[in-house]
Scaffold this active site. Structure first.
Site, PDB file in Angstrom:
ATOM      1  N   SER A 141       0.654  -0.920   0.156  1.00 55.19           N
ATOM      2  CA  SER A 141      -0.042   0.141   0.094  1.00 55.19           C
ATOM      3  C   SER A 141       1.048   0.990  -0.157  1.00 55.19           C
ATOM      4  CB  SER A 141      -0.817   0.088   0.803  1.00 55.19           C
ATOM      5  OG  SER A 141      -1.529   1.353   1.390  1.00 55.19           O
ATOM      6  N   TYR A 154      -2.780  -0.574  10.615  1.00 55.99           N
ATOM      7  CA  TYR A 154      -2.377  -1.031   9.705  1.00 55.99           C
ATOM      8  C   TYR A 154      -0.985  -1.199   8.847  1.00 55.99           C
ATOM      9  CZ  TYR A 154      -3.804  -1.926   4.542  1.00 55.99           C
ATOM     10  OH  TYR A 154      -3.806  -1.410   3.347  1.00 55.99           O
TER      11      TYR A 154
END
Length: 562
Positions: A141, A154
């Site tokens: 990501s 996260y």
């Protein structure tokens, strides 16, 4: 002989990116091992894969449990054959400020999102290393390099995956292994996660725009698996822009996200106290599909065009003062008017190639990589503005292109003006597109802030080109070029320019305020001003046809369609 072309295992395969990835592999005739917790989602994904021509093996597994992952890998090889590709994609998350996330919750996110990748990689390597072949793809990501508020667990896990993968890659290289590991950094995606992650926010959560459909990520993962030589791929212009901003101005980005990062992840709709998937799957009883509820906003493709010099342009290498300078040219005839494009600070000529191609049907259009940038030689000491202008003047003479119309872009405007003042015999006209830098932005914080505000309005393919160029030039040359731009005072030189000059700014250009463009135009003995609708700072890249029309009209050449 194997029935299917590849055997691929995908974690998190029941929804979102994992499901889109599995479908993309199935369309290419692969056999899929589908790992996830939700049985209904897995069965629906398996049906889609069979319909697409692939074969599916459902493997209900919690990737946080290494024994379950190992057993799934063993079963996949027993029923499908040797695993060729392993995709680690499964994750969970919590939307809340860090102080509102409990220790068990933080640990659970880490165990699934980070240790799930470790467990999957371990199981894959146990089978691939003895065969000395195979590919492992880590779904990452933009948040693997840039943390944002409300997703501390996260972001931490994604950062950890980068460090783990880099360490593993070096170990495989040390052993001369044929196993490849690569990572795909993904943008915001329209997946069901925003309806089933644990959230303690007052509103329903949402991804930070721009948003892409999960199929964009799925295709990117497949491409990474098929060409694993690249250590990492960035998907989406927003990913590239975020990582570029993090590299250039992390502190400024901290403050920017502190002001905007909370609201950007909220929909304004009241959150309902529904189930979440931190401990139990949300798709155990009902299939949720690959996509989420942001379809109206989501893009179905990632526009990251790589402008290739060989696309109808001629490449030449010219020696100037003992150094090679590389240039690209397009021309309808030898007698056509000459336009030479000059790139900006820290970048190369690639961002101007679309304009050169457009101009080349009506004029002799050229663009050159200045010393230290692009494919030209890189001197050990970064040249200052005078040195770059001198190299440009020397190249004009060596390439036999003088006198020419110099078209500068951004910092290239300052170089073009410098040549016009110092060597007026080489210049027949000037076109200054996005002339920098105005008096109010000659400090690093203001310059970076304007750059960030403008970058969101640029063409989607602009950021990847800039990031690649900055990386190629290196921080020392890039910063030296920007420093030279800030130290220069073009307003003191423009009154001495004796050739016709056209100043161009994009409608949404925050780097060049309208008042600055108007002021520069008034300083010129023969100056004109034009604004290009719908463009930001890099007009030649966003609107090459419109830019070509302005140039040919200014030079009195028959117009081009744009």
């Amino acid at each position: 002989m194997r029935e299917f072309q590849q055997v691929v295992v995908v974690t998190g395969a029941s929804a979102g990116v994992g499901r889109a990835t599995a479908r993309a592999f199935a369309s290419r005739g692969a056999a899929l091992g589908l790992i996830a917790r939700g049985s209904a989602g897995l069965e629906a994904a398996a049906a889609e894969i069979e319909a697409a021509g692939g074969r599916a093996l459902v493997l209900p597994v919690d990737v946080a449990d290494p024994d379950q992952v190992e057993a799934a890998a063993e079963r996949a090889e027993r029923e499908l054959g040797p695993i060729d590709v392993w995709v680690n994609n499964a994750f969970v998350g919590v939307f809340a400020p860090f102080w509102d996330v409990g220790p068990d919750e933080f640990r659970r996110v880490t165990e699934v999102t980070y240790l799930g990748v470790v467990n999957g990689t371990r199981a894959a390597l146990a089978r691939m290393r003895p065969r000395d072949r195979g590919v492992i793809v880590q779904a990452g990501s933009a948040l693997a390099y840039r943390g944002i508020p409300l997703q501390s667990a996260y972001c931490g896990a994604k950062h950890a995956i980068v460090g783990f993968t880099e360490s593993l890659r070096t170990e495989l290289l040390h052993d001369g292994s044929g196993v490849k590991v690569t990572m795909v950094q993904l943008p915001a995606l329209n997946t069901p996660q925003f309806d089933w992650v644990l959230s303690r926010l007052p509103d329903r959560p949402r991804p930070v725009p721009p948003i892409y459909q999960p199929e964009v990520a799925g295709e990117a993962v497949v491409r990474a698996a098929l060409r694993p030589g690249r250590r990492e791929r960035w998907i989406g212009a927003s990913t590239a822009a975020t990582l570029a901003a993090q590299r250039l101005a992390p502190g400024l980005l901290d403050r920017y996200l502190g002001r905007t990062g909370f609201a950007a992840q909220l929909t304004g709709e009241a959150r309902t106290n529904g189930r979440h998937n931190l401990w139990e799957p949300r798709d155990a009883d009902r299939d949720r599909g690959a996509r989420g509820r942001f379809g109206d906003e989501a893009r179905s493709r990632s526009l990251l065009p790589l402008v290739r010099p060989e696309g109808g342009l001629i490449r030449r290498t010219t020696e100037v003062a003992g150094r090679r300078m590389v240039s690209w040219h397009a021309s309808p005839s030898r007698s056509a008017p000459r336009v030479v494009c000059v790139h900006g600070a820290g970048v190369s000529s690639r961002e101007l190639l679309p304009l050169v191609a457009e101009l080349g049907t009506h004029v002799h259009a050229s663009v050159v990589d200045l010393p230290g940038f692009g494919r030209s030689d890189k001197p050990s000491r970064p040249p200052d503005l005078a040195g770059l202008a001198g190299a440009l003047a020397g190249w004009l003479e060596a390439a036999d292109l003088a006198p020419a119309c110099l078209l500068g872009s951004s910092f290239g405007c300052q170089l073009a003006v410098e040549v016009a003042v110092r060597r007026p015999e080489l210049v027949g006209a000037l076109v200054l597109v996005g002339p920098t830098i105005d008096a109010e932005s000659r400090t690093w914080p203001r310059l970076i802030l304007r750059w960030l505000r403008t970058s969101v309005r640029e063409a989607p393919g602009m950021a990847p080109l800039n990031v690649a160029d900055y990386r190629d030039a290196g921080p020392r040359r890039t910063l030296a070029a920007f420093r030279a731009a800030m130290d220069d005072r073009p307003e003191d030189k423009l009154p001495r320019v004796q050739v016709p000059t056209l100043i161009v700014r994009g409608e949404h250009d925050r780097m060049v305020p309208p008042a600055w463009a108007e002021h520069l135009t008034r300083l010129l003995p023969d100056g004109r001003l034009a604004t290009v609708d719908g463009a930001a700072h890099m007009v030649p890249f966003r609107r090459p046809g419109a830019m070509a029309s302005l140039v040919t009209g200014f030079l009195g050449v028959p117009d081009v369609v744009g």
